[in-house]
Design a protein around this motif. Structure first.
Motif, PDB file in Angstrom:
ATOM      1  N   GLY A 128       0.850  -1.188   0.000  1.00  0.00           N
ATOM      2  CA  GLY A 128       0.000   0.000   0.000  1.00  0.00           C
ATOM      3  C   GLY A 128       0.883   1.234   0.000  1.00  0.00           C
ATOM      4  N   SER A 129       0.253   2.395  -0.160  1.00  0.00           N
ATOM      5  CA  SER A 129       1.035   3.628  -0.253  1.00  0.00           C
ATOM      6  C   SER A 129       1.512   4.116   1.114  1.00  0.00           C
ATOM      7  N   SER A 130       0.831   3.714   2.185  1.00  0.00           N
ATOM      8  CA  SER A 130       1.136   4.291   3.506  1.00  0.00           C
ATOM      9  C   SER A 130       2.590   4.139   3.943  1.00  0.00           C
ATOM     10  N   PRO A 131       3.214   2.953   3.817  1.00  0.00           N
ATOM     11  CA  PRO A 131       4.594   2.840   4.304  1.00  0.00           C
ATOM     12  C   PRO A 131       5.658   3.296   3.308  1.00  0.00           C
ATOM     13  N   LEU A 178       2.811  -9.118   4.905  1.00  0.00           N
ATOM     14  CA  LEU A 178       1.522  -9.339   5.578  1.00  0.00           C
ATOM     15  C   LEU A 178       0.581 -10.217   4.774  1.00  0.00           C
ATOM     16  N   ASP A 179       0.608 -10.056   3.443  1.00  0.00           N
ATOM     17  CA  ASP A 179      -0.486 -10.645   2.676  1.00  0.00           C
ATOM     18  C   ASP A 179      -0.110 -10.811   1.206  1.00  0.00           C
ATOM     19  N   GLU A 180      -1.011 -11.419   0.452  1.00  0.00           N
ATOM     20  CA  GLU A 180      -0.757 -11.664  -0.975  1.00  0.00           C
ATOM     21  C   GLU A 180      -2.080 -11.939  -1.679  1.00  0.00           C
ATOM     22  N   GLY A 208     -11.095   0.185   7.714  1.00  0.00           N
ATOM     23  CA  GLY A 208     -10.475  -0.258   8.968  1.00  0.00           C
ATOM     24  C   GLY A 208      -9.711  -1.563   8.850  1.00  0.00           C
ATOM     25  N   HIS A 209      -9.563  -2.096   7.615  1.00  0.00           N
ATOM     26  CA  HIS A 209      -8.829  -3.359   7.523  1.00  0.00           C
ATOM     27  C   HIS A 209      -7.335  -3.165   7.743  1.00  0.00           C
ATOM     28  N   VAL A 210      -6.703  -4.191   8.294  1.00  0.00           N
ATOM     29  CA  VAL A 210      -5.231  -4.226   8.364  1.00  0.00           C
ATOM     30  C   VAL A 210      -4.787  -5.525   7.725  1.00  0.00           C
ATOM     31  N   GLY A 211      -3.634  -5.482   7.029  1.00  0.00           N
ATOM     32  CA  GLY A 211      -3.324  -6.588   6.125  1.00  0.00           C
ATOM     33  C   GLY A 211      -4.497  -6.659   5.164  1.00  0.00           C
ATOM     34  N   PHE A 212      -5.033  -7.850   4.987  1.00  0.00           N
ATOM     35  CA  PHE A 212      -6.296  -7.961   4.234  1.00  0.00           C
ATOM     36  C   PHE A 212      -7.381  -8.539   5.135  1.00  0.00           C
ATOM     37  N   ASN A 213      -7.298  -8.210   6.421  1.00  0.00           N
ATOM     38  CA  ASN A 213      -8.343  -8.644   7.357  1.00  0.00           C
ATOM     39  C   ASN A 213      -9.504  -7.672   7.251  1.00  0.00           C
ATOM     40  N   ALA A 221      -7.924  -1.190  -7.353  1.00  0.00           N
ATOM     41  CA  ALA A 221      -8.001  -1.313  -8.820  1.00  0.00           C
ATOM     42  C   ALA A 221      -7.003  -0.387  -9.503  1.00  0.00           C
ATOM     43  N   ARG A 222      -6.573   0.676  -8.800  1.00  0.00           N
ATOM     44  CA  ARG A 222      -5.633   1.618  -9.420  1.00  0.00           C
ATOM     45  C   ARG A 222      -4.300   0.967  -9.786  1.00  0.00           C
ATOM     46  N   PHE A 223      -4.005  -0.164  -9.169  1.00  0.00           N
ATOM     47  CA  PHE A 223      -2.747  -0.851  -9.480  1.00  0.00           C
ATOM     48  C   PHE A 223      -2.876  -1.830 -10.645  1.00  0.00           C
ATOM     49  N   ALA A 259      -8.802  10.721   3.722  1.00  0.00           N
ATOM     50  CA  ALA A 259      -9.589   9.517   3.414  1.00  0.00           C
ATOM     51  C   ALA A 259      -9.448   8.459   4.508  1.00  0.00           C
ATOM     52  N   LYS A 260      -8.402   8.575   5.333  1.00  0.00           N
ATOM     53  CA  LYS A 260      -8.171   7.577   6.386  1.00  0.00           C
ATOM     54  C   LYS A 260      -8.662   8.052   7.760  1.00  0.00           C
ATOM     55  N   ALA A 261      -9.159   9.304   7.831  1.00  0.00           N
ATOM     56  CA  ALA A 261      -9.449   9.891   9.147  1.00  0.00           C
ATOM     57  C   ALA A 261     -10.501   9.094   9.934  1.00  0.00           C
TER      58      ALA A 261
HETATM   59  C1  GLP Z   1      -4.146  -2.918   1.006  1.00  0.00           C
HETATM   60  C2  GLP Z   1      -3.159  -3.671   1.872  1.00  0.00           C
HETATM   61  C3  GLP Z   1      -3.127  -3.118   3.274  1.00  0.00           C
HETATM   62  C4  GLP Z   1      -3.006  -1.606   3.230  1.00  0.00           C
HETATM   63  C5  GLP Z   1      -4.206  -1.029   2.520  1.00  0.00           C
HETATM   64  C6  GLP Z   1      -4.197   0.492   2.496  1.00  0.00           C
HETATM   65  O1  GLP Z   1      -5.430  -3.379   1.109  1.00  0.00           O
HETATM   66  N1  GLP Z   1      -3.432  -5.071   1.942  1.00  0.00           N
HETATM   67  O2  GLP Z   1      -2.024  -3.685   3.982  1.00  0.00           O
HETATM   68  O3  GLP Z   1      -2.928  -1.099   4.534  1.00  0.00           O
HETATM   69  O4  GLP Z   1      -4.179  -1.523   1.205  1.00  0.00           O
HETATM   70  O5  GLP Z   1      -3.443   0.926   1.402  1.00  0.00           O
HETATM   71  P1  GLP Z   1      -2.892   2.389   1.217  1.00  0.00           P
HETATM   72  O6  GLP Z   1      -1.782   2.532   2.202  1.00  0.00           O
HETATM   73  O7  GLP Z   1      -2.409   2.424  -0.200  1.00  0.00           O
HETATM   74  O8  GLP Z   1      -4.012   3.307   1.458  1.00  0.00           O
END
Ligand code: GLP
Length: 263
Positions: A40-43, A69-71, A140-145, A169-171, A204-206
């Motif tokens: 994701g873009s956050s890190p 975290l995920d795939e 509110g998901h983390v990873g793909f939970n 979908a942007r990717f 968008a994350k607030a």
């Molecule tokens: C994906 C990833 C998550 C990530 C989320 C937010 O769904 N699996 O780990 O936190 O996107 O992405 P972004 O940081 O681009 O907003």
């Protein structure tokens, strides 16, 4: 939980990089540092800052092991949008980390259920993860939970919500190309890491940040599981912090941190 509110996403990236760099420097050949990586873009700004420190300041990642975290289910590792590829392209390929030390679920395993079980064992055997980086989805998901994930879940196959597929979908060339299924570390798996560091920026994350940090502990907001963790740090810019009711207290806490008290 510590909530760190900073003026800009770049400031957040630097503080996340400080935390990761500390763990990396403390590692030894007998006690190899283990990082949990998020896509994701956050890190991304933190990754870019760590790459800069590697190149310009000699920060070495030799011996570091990483766990994604995920795939996406169905994407081979070499697909440009597999999270294996993304992590390699955005981060590990620019560092002195051996490719075989970069772990992730096998998205193209003939049986994703088996791949999920295998990955859970791999994370358990390689752990504990010293610092787990996390982003947060708009729901509110983390990873793909996704919402409704058990707060104690382990690595498993999940079905993405329509919103997450749309967000991601942007990717891809077309929405239809976004897989419906994923393998993700569970919330219980993530919770075994010694330090959880969630970072987010932008308005968008607030609401997701406010729900995760200050809302009830609930499977309806998977990020709220951070409230159960003994060492969780949430690093957000002003926009992502905009709906936090106790923002003044978090700022006050930061201003009055003990000098030898790390994040
Ligand atoms: C994906 C990833 C998550 C990530 C989320 C937010 O769904 N699996 O780990 O936190 O996107 O992405 P972004 O940081 O681009 O907003």
């Amino acid at each position: 939980m510590e909530v760190v509110i900073l003026p800009t996403p770049e400031d957040c990236g630097r503080v996340v990089a400080d935390i990761v760099a500390r763990v990396v420097r403390q590692g030894t050949p007998h006690n190899r540092p283990t990082l949990g990586l998020a896509t994701g873009s956050s890190p991304l700004l933190a990754y870019q800052e760590l790459i800069r420190r590697h190149r310009e300041e000699g920060l070495s990642f030799a011996g570091v092991q990483t766990f994604n975290l995920d795939e996406y289910v169905g994407l081979p590792a070499e697909h440009p949008e597999s999270y294996r590829s993304v992590i390699r392209r955005e981060f590990t390929a620019h560092l002195d980390i051996a490719d075989e030390d970069v772990h992730g679920p096998q998205g193209d395993h003939p049986d994703p259920l088996v791949a999920a079980r295998e990955y859970e064992h791999r994370v358990r055997d390689g752990g504990p993860v010293a610092v787990q980086l996390l982003g947060i989805g708009a729901n509110g998901h983390v990873g793909f939970n996704e919402p409704s994930s058990s707060l104690n879940s382990v690595t498993r196959v999940k079905t993405l919500t329509a919103q997450t597929r749309q967000d991601n979908a942007r990717f891809f060339d077309r929405l239809e190309d976004v897989p419906h299924h994923v393998i993700t570390q569970g919330l219980g798996t993530i919770g075994r890491a010694e330090h959880l560091v969630l970072t987010a920026s932008g308005s968008a994350k607030a609401s997701a940040v406010a729900a995760g940090v200050e809302g009830p502990l609930t499977a309806s907001c998977p990020a709220s599981v951070l409230q159960l963790h003994p060492h969780a740090t949430v690093i957000v810019d002003e926009e992502a912090a905009a709906q936090l009711k106790r923002a003044d207290y978090y700022r006050y806490t930061l201003d009055h941190k003990l000098s030898h008290q790390p994040h």
